[in-house]
Design an enzyme around this catalytic site. Sequence first.
Site, PDB file in Angstrom:
ATOM      1  N   TYR A 156       0.836  -1.396  -0.135  1.00 29.35           N
ATOM      2  CA  TYR A 156       0.008  -0.194  -0.143  1.00 29.35           C
ATOM      3  C   TYR A 156       1.009   1.286   0.016  1.00 29.35           C
ATOM      4  O   TYR A 156       1.880   1.150   0.930  1.00 29.35           O
ATOM      5  CB  TYR A 156      -0.989   0.143   1.148  1.00 29.35           C
ATOM      6  CG  TYR A 156      -1.785   1.231   1.517  1.00 29.35           C
ATOM      7  CD1 TYR A 156      -2.628   1.913   0.516  1.00 29.35           C
ATOM      8  CD2 TYR A 156      -1.463   1.991   2.579  1.00 29.35           C
ATOM      9  CE1 TYR A 156      -3.339   2.968   0.779  1.00 29.35           C
ATOM     10  CE2 TYR A 156      -1.986   3.291   2.891  1.00 29.35           C
ATOM     11  CZ  TYR A 156      -2.760   3.783   2.041  1.00 29.35           C
ATOM     12  OH  TYR A 156      -3.698   4.696   2.137  1.00 29.35           O
ATOM     13  N   ASP A 210       0.277  -7.613   5.676  1.00 26.52           N
ATOM     14  CA  ASP A 210      -0.979  -6.822   5.570  1.00 26.52           C
ATOM     15  C   ASP A 210      -2.196  -7.699   4.991  1.00 26.52           C
ATOM     16  O   ASP A 210      -1.950  -7.821   3.537  1.00 26.52           O
ATOM     17  CB  ASP A 210      -0.718  -5.594   4.542  1.00 26.52           C
ATOM     18  CG  ASP A 210      -1.692  -4.628   4.684  1.00 26.52           C
ATOM     19  OD1 ASP A 210      -3.016  -4.913   4.868  1.00 26.52           O
ATOM     20  OD2 ASP A 210      -1.593  -3.316   4.495  1.00 26.52           O
ATOM     21  N   LYS A 245     -11.751  -1.198   5.646  1.00 25.82           N
ATOM     22  CA  LYS A 245     -12.004  -1.589   4.435  1.00 25.82           C
ATOM     23  C   LYS A 245     -13.211  -2.735   4.491  1.00 25.82           C
ATOM     24  O   LYS A 245     -14.098  -2.399   5.380  1.00 25.82           O
ATOM     25  CB  LYS A 245     -10.768  -2.208   3.686  1.00 25.82           C
ATOM     26  CG  LYS A 245      -9.683  -1.110   3.591  1.00 25.82           C
ATOM     27  CD  LYS A 245     -10.276   0.057   2.824  1.00 25.82           C
ATOM     28  CE  LYS A 245      -9.052   1.083   2.543  1.00 25.82           C
ATOM     29  NZ  LYS A 245      -8.417   1.633   3.380  1.00 25.82           N
TER      30      LYS A 245
HETATM   31  C1  LIG Z   1      -3.800  -2.703   2.019  1.00 26.81           C
HETATM   32  C2  LIG Z   1      -3.873  -1.342   2.665  1.00 26.81           C
HETATM   33  N1  LIG Z   1      -3.287  -1.413   4.106  1.00 26.81           N
HETATM   34  C3  LIG Z   1      -3.381  -0.478   4.917  1.00 26.81           C
HETATM   35  C4  LIG Z   1      -4.178   0.777   4.316  1.00 26.81           C
HETATM   36  C5  LIG Z   1      -4.362   1.893   5.243  1.00 26.81           C
HETATM   37  O1  LIG Z   1      -5.558   2.173   5.968  1.00 26.81           O
HETATM   38  P1  LIG Z   1      -6.169   3.256   6.506  1.00 26.81           P
HETATM   39  O2  LIG Z   1      -6.554   4.003   5.441  1.00 26.81           O
HETATM   40  O3  LIG Z   1      -7.273   3.099   7.305  1.00 26.81           O
HETATM   41  O4  LIG Z   1      -5.176   4.146   7.370  1.00 26.81           O
HETATM   42  C6  LIG Z   1      -5.139   0.661   3.287  1.00 26.81           C
HETATM   43  C7  LIG Z   1      -5.568   1.908   2.844  1.00 26.81           C
HETATM   44  O5  LIG Z   1      -6.287   1.991   1.768  1.00 26.81           O
HETATM   45  C8  LIG Z   1      -4.767  -0.564   2.462  1.00 26.81           C
HETATM   46  O6  LIG Z   1      -5.460  -0.530   1.187  1.00 26.81           O
END
Ligand SMILES: Cc1ncc(COP(=O)(O)O)c(C=O)c1O
Length: 395
Positions: free
Chosen positions: A115, A187, A212
Amino acid sequence: MRWGTLLIHNGHENDPSSGALGVPLIQTSTFDQGAYYAAVLAATALETTGPEETKVPQFDYARSGNPTRQALEEIIASLEGGAQGYAFGSGIAAISSALGIFSAGDHIIAAEDIYGGSYRMLNTFYKRWGLELTAVDASEPEEIRRAIKPNTKAVFLETPSNPLLKITDLKTCIGIAKEAGLLTIVDNTFMTPYFQRPIELGADIVLHSATKFLGGHSDVLSGLAVTATRELGKRIYAVQNGFGAVPGPWDVWLVIRGIKTLKVRLEAQQKTALFLSQRLREHPSIEAVYYPGLEDHPLKVIHDSQSSGAGAVFSFKTKITEQALRFLGKVKLAAAAVSLGGVETIASYPVRMSHASIPPAERKRLGITDTLIRISPGLEDPEDLLEDFEQALRQ
Ligand SMILES: Cc1ncc(COP(=O)(O)O)c(C=O)c1O
């Protein structure tokens, strides 16, 4: 119990003190410890037990712990098959806090297409604080082996990757990390424990943006971390409490509620993702479709060996940039927005949204072009979505 049942009957289906269905929302910043001091006083006066033998209160201050938050932490730990769970104010708060267990001079190997926000955090803040980073193509596990140095402490993976849905062979990568005594951090936002449980494959820490699929309704920001062992859990707890990137009880409560419908949402959204990706790949404006549910997806065999579903996110490239911009501007049933995993369809434009923080040359090398759109189908009828997408792609 099977998954549909587990999501509802997870030890927190009702409140023992009132019989209410669901977890109570304890909206407080602190806890009255008067009863504890009264017990200390009584014990001291009677000289029966010393103060140290009087049981300390379980909760004292909401940054350190809250019963609603604890319920979510226990639920996610059990769903991921881990020892301890920790909740944070966002996915990125969970990721930055988990990385907070490392020290200046430590080296981390990360998949190059994690990400964008995780990449930015590692490459800016943590770099400035002395954490070394090597980004590799983790779909080639030998690249991880080649990147290991004497100060390497962990491997950070994400599969399927975002936004091109590349697959990493978790078992092989975890095996390489274990041989070298490294931690593996995964992740698991895209798959959720419903489809993929990295701790069962040997991972040490699993991270989530609960914003999500776990929350599932585009109405809350939240993050989670699960550790395979209690010892690692203690290290993450020290960061959770010490850095304080914790969620509020109301947000936690929404995630607990979202998790109850995870199975029905994901099953329906996965069906729609397959339907749309199969139909869109035949469209004259579409250059390519990326989805691990498609039979010819490279490494589908590996994905199927470690996950019980293809998930509910896919992406596609239009033939020219104008078609992508037109799609985002004309589509009616999808929000042109950042994020994924909600009940409403979201079309994201990674080059200007999630991956805007990656330098353009690096983005180009990774294949994140300005023709690329990522789709997270919601719960709308798939035929309506297809008709809408087709009108948005019409010249
Ligand atoms: C795979 C992944 N990890 C982490 C995150 C970060 O999460 P947050 O937006 O809740 O901080 C996202 C956000 O789009 C994501 O798609």
